[in-house]
Design a protein around this motif. Structure first.
Motif, mmCIF file in Angstrom:
data_model
loop_
_atom_site.group_PDB
_atom_site.id
_atom_site.type_symbol
_atom_site.label_atom_id
_atom_site.label_comp_id
_atom_site.label_asym_id
_atom_site.label_seq_id
_atom_site.Cartn_x
_atom_site.Cartn_y
_atom_site.Cartn_z
ATOM 1 N N LEU A 1 0.834 -1.207 0.000
ATOM 2 C CA LEU A 1 0.000 0.000 0.000
ATOM 3 C C LEU A 1 0.868 1.257 0.000
ATOM 4 O O LEU A 1 0.545 2.251 -0.655
ATOM 5 N N GLY A 2 1.976 1.213 0.728
ATOM 6 C CA GLY A 2 2.898 2.352 0.756
ATOM 7 C C GLY A 2 3.514 2.627 -0.607
ATOM 8 O O GLY A 2 3.653 3.781 -1.023
ATOM 9 N N ALA A 3 3.871 1.568 -1.321
ATOM 10 C CA ALA A 3 4.434 1.731 -2.672
ATOM 11 C C ALA A 3 3.387 2.331 -3.605
ATOM 12 O O ALA A 3 3.691 3.234 -4.398
ATOM 13 N N TRP A 4 2.162 1.850 -3.499
ATOM 14 C CA TRP A 4 1.063 2.370 -4.323
ATOM 15 C C TRP A 4 0.810 3.838 -3.993
ATOM 16 O O TRP A 4 0.677 4.680 -4.867
ATOM 17 N N PHE A 5 0.794 4.149 -2.681
ATOM 18 C CA PHE A 5 0.585 5.539 -2.278
ATOM 19 C C PHE A 5 1.716 6.437 -2.773
ATOM 20 O O PHE A 5 1.473 7.574 -3.175
ATOM 21 N N LEU A 6 2.944 5.953 -2.732
ATOM 22 C CA LEU A 6 4.072 6.771 -3.172
ATOM 23 C C LEU A 6 3.874 7.226 -4.624
ATOM 24 O O LEU A 6 4.104 8.393 -4.952
ATOM 25 N N TYR A 7 3.415 6.316 -5.473
ATOM 26 C CA TYR A 7 3.113 6.683 -6.868
ATOM 27 C C TYR A 7 2.025 7.759 -6.909
ATOM 28 O O TYR A 7 2.196 8.799 -7.536
ATOM 29 N N LEU A 8 0.910 7.493 -6.236
ATOM 30 C CA LEU A 8 -0.203 8.449 -6.272
ATOM 31 C C LEU A 8 0.188 9.779 -5.641
ATOM 32 O O LEU A 8 -0.105 10.846 -6.190
ATOM 33 N N GLY A 9 0.857 9.727 -4.494
ATOM 34 C CA GLY A 9 1.259 10.952 -3.804
ATOM 35 C C GLY A 9 2.192 11.809 -4.644
ATOM 36 O O GLY A 9 2.039 13.031 -4.697
ATOM 37 N N LEU A 10 3.164 11.170 -5.298
ATOM 38 C CA LEU A 10 4.060 11.928 -6.177
ATOM 39 C C LEU A 10 3.284 12.583 -7.317
ATOM 40 O O LEU A 10 3.499 13.753 -7.628
ATOM 41 N N CYS A 11 2.388 11.826 -7.926
ATOM 42 C CA CYS A 11 1.589 12.380 -9.026
ATOM 43 C C CYS A 11 0.720 13.536 -8.543
ATOM 44 O O CYS A 11 0.684 14.600 -9.177
ATOM 45 N N TRP A 12 0.006 13.334 -7.447
ATOM 46 C CA TRP A 12 -0.914 14.362 -6.951
ATOM 47 C C TRP A 12 -0.185 15.625 -6.518
ATOM 48 O O TRP A 12 -0.632 16.727 -6.806
ATOM 49 N N THR A 13 0.930 15.486 -5.800
ATOM 50 C CA THR A 13 1.613 16.670 -5.278
ATOM 51 C C THR A 13 2.435 17.395 -6.340
ATOM 52 O O THR A 13 2.600 18.608 -6.260
ATOM 53 N N GLN A 14 2.957 16.655 -7.319
ATOM 54 C CA GLN A 14 3.822 17.278 -8.321
ATOM 55 C C GLN A 14 3.059 17.893 -9.489
ATOM 56 O O GLN A 14 3.377 18.989 -9.928
ATOM 57 N N SER A 15 2.056 17.163 -10.007
ATOM 58 C CA SER A 15 1.334 17.677 -11.180
ATOM 59 C C SER A 15 -0.172 17.732 -10.986
ATOM 60 O O SER A 15 -0.871 18.276 -11.830
ATOM 61 N N GLY A 16 -0.660 17.115 -9.903
ATOM 62 C CA GLY A 16 -2.102 17.067 -9.682
ATOM 63 C C GLY A 16 -2.785 15.993 -10.510
ATOM 64 O O GLY A 16 -4.011 15.906 -10.524
ATOM 65 N N GLN A 17 -1.997 15.149 -11.195
ATOM 66 C CA GLN A 17 -2.574 14.152 -12.090
ATOM 67 C C GLN A 17 -1.773 12.854 -12.091
ATOM 68 O O GLN A 17 -0.549 12.881 -12.131
ATOM 69 N N THR A 18 -2.494 11.735 -12.101
ATOM 70 C CA THR A 18 -1.885 10.450 -12.410
ATOM 71 C C THR A 18 -1.901 10.304 -13.929
ATOM 72 O O THR A 18 -2.441 11.160 -14.641
ATOM 73 N N LEU A 19 -1.370 9.212 -14.438
ATOM 74 C CA LEU A 19 -1.407 8.990 -15.888
ATOM 75 C C LEU A 19 -2.845 8.911 -16.399
ATOM 76 O O LEU A 19 -3.177 9.455 -17.445
ATOM 77 N N GLY A 20 -3.708 8.240 -15.644
ATOM 78 C CA GLY A 20 -5.114 8.149 -16.036
ATOM 79 C C GLY A 20 -5.813 9.493 -16.015
ATOM 80 O O GLY A 20 -6.614 9.817 -16.898
ATOM 81 N N MET A 21 -5.510 10.302 -15.021
ATOM 82 C CA MET A 21 -6.099 11.644 -14.938
ATOM 83 C C MET A 21 -5.638 12.500 -16.114
ATOM 84 O O MET A 21 -6.407 13.277 -16.672
ATOM 85 N N ARG A 22 -4.384 12.343 -16.467
ATOM 86 C CA ARG A 22 -3.833 13.099 -17.596
ATOM 87 C C ARG A 22 -4.568 12.725 -18.889
ATOM 88 O O ARG A 22 -4.937 13.585 -19.680
ATOM 89 N N ALA A 23 -4.766 11.428 -19.082
ATOM 90 C CA ALA A 23 -5.437 10.955 -20.296
ATOM 91 C C ALA A 23 -6.886 11.429 -20.364
ATOM 92 O O ALA A 23 -7.392 11.731 -21.445
#
Length: 155
Positions: free
Chosen positions: A67-89
């Motif tokens: 869960l921590g690894a999954w959160f790290l991906y989401l947290g980096l996306c949300w805090t850096q650009s406000g978007q995950t890859l899916g949100m970007r698409a």
């Protein structure tokens, strides 16, 4: 209401269109690929410590690690650009109550609350259908929202 146009608020100020449940679902499907890759990588990195035990799924520490690894991906996306890859698409961004990208604390709350939204058969997500603002439980708990990006906004 048209999903492509911003909606005027009661004060006459144009606000970005909220993200509906169907678009959220499509974003989640798209984000499955990086999520699965991250879980596989995290599992491979854990092998020297855990061995090849099949019972890892029953280990609460291993579950928290994944869960921590999954959160790290989401947290980096949300805090850096406000978007995950899916949100970007799907041209959606996550913002806090002030319209800014969420910080790490807010991202932790959003992630934990989204797990709660998903647990009772996704009831926290389905609840958005009854709300005009289309907020899910985790949006309300974390004081964040998913909104459509305006045409011409940077990615």
């Amino acid at each position: 209401m048209n999903d492509n146009n911003p909606s005027p608020s009661k004060t006459g100020v144009t606000t970005p269109e909220p993200c509906g449940l169907l678009r959220r679902g499509l974003i989640m499907v798209y984000d499955l690929m990086p999520a699965i890759a991250i879980v596989f990588i995290a599992a491979i990195l854990a092998l020297p410590v855990t061995g090849d035990s099949v019972r890892l799924g029953l280990n609460p520490l291993y579950t928290l690690y994944i869960l921590g690894a999954w959160f790290l991906y989401l947290g980096l996306c949300w805090t850096q650009s406000g978007q995950t890859l899916g949100m970007r698409a799907w041209k959606v961004e996550v913002v806090d109550a002030h319209g800014n990208r969420p910080d790490w604390r807010t991202s932790v709350v959003r992630f934990a609350a989204s797990l709660l939204s998903a647990l009772p058969l996704g009831l926290g997500f389905w609840a958005s259908l009854a709300r005009e603002d289309r907020l899910c439980w985790h949006d309300r708990i974390s004081h964040t929202r998913l909104q459509r990006r305006e045409p011409g906004e940077g990615v």
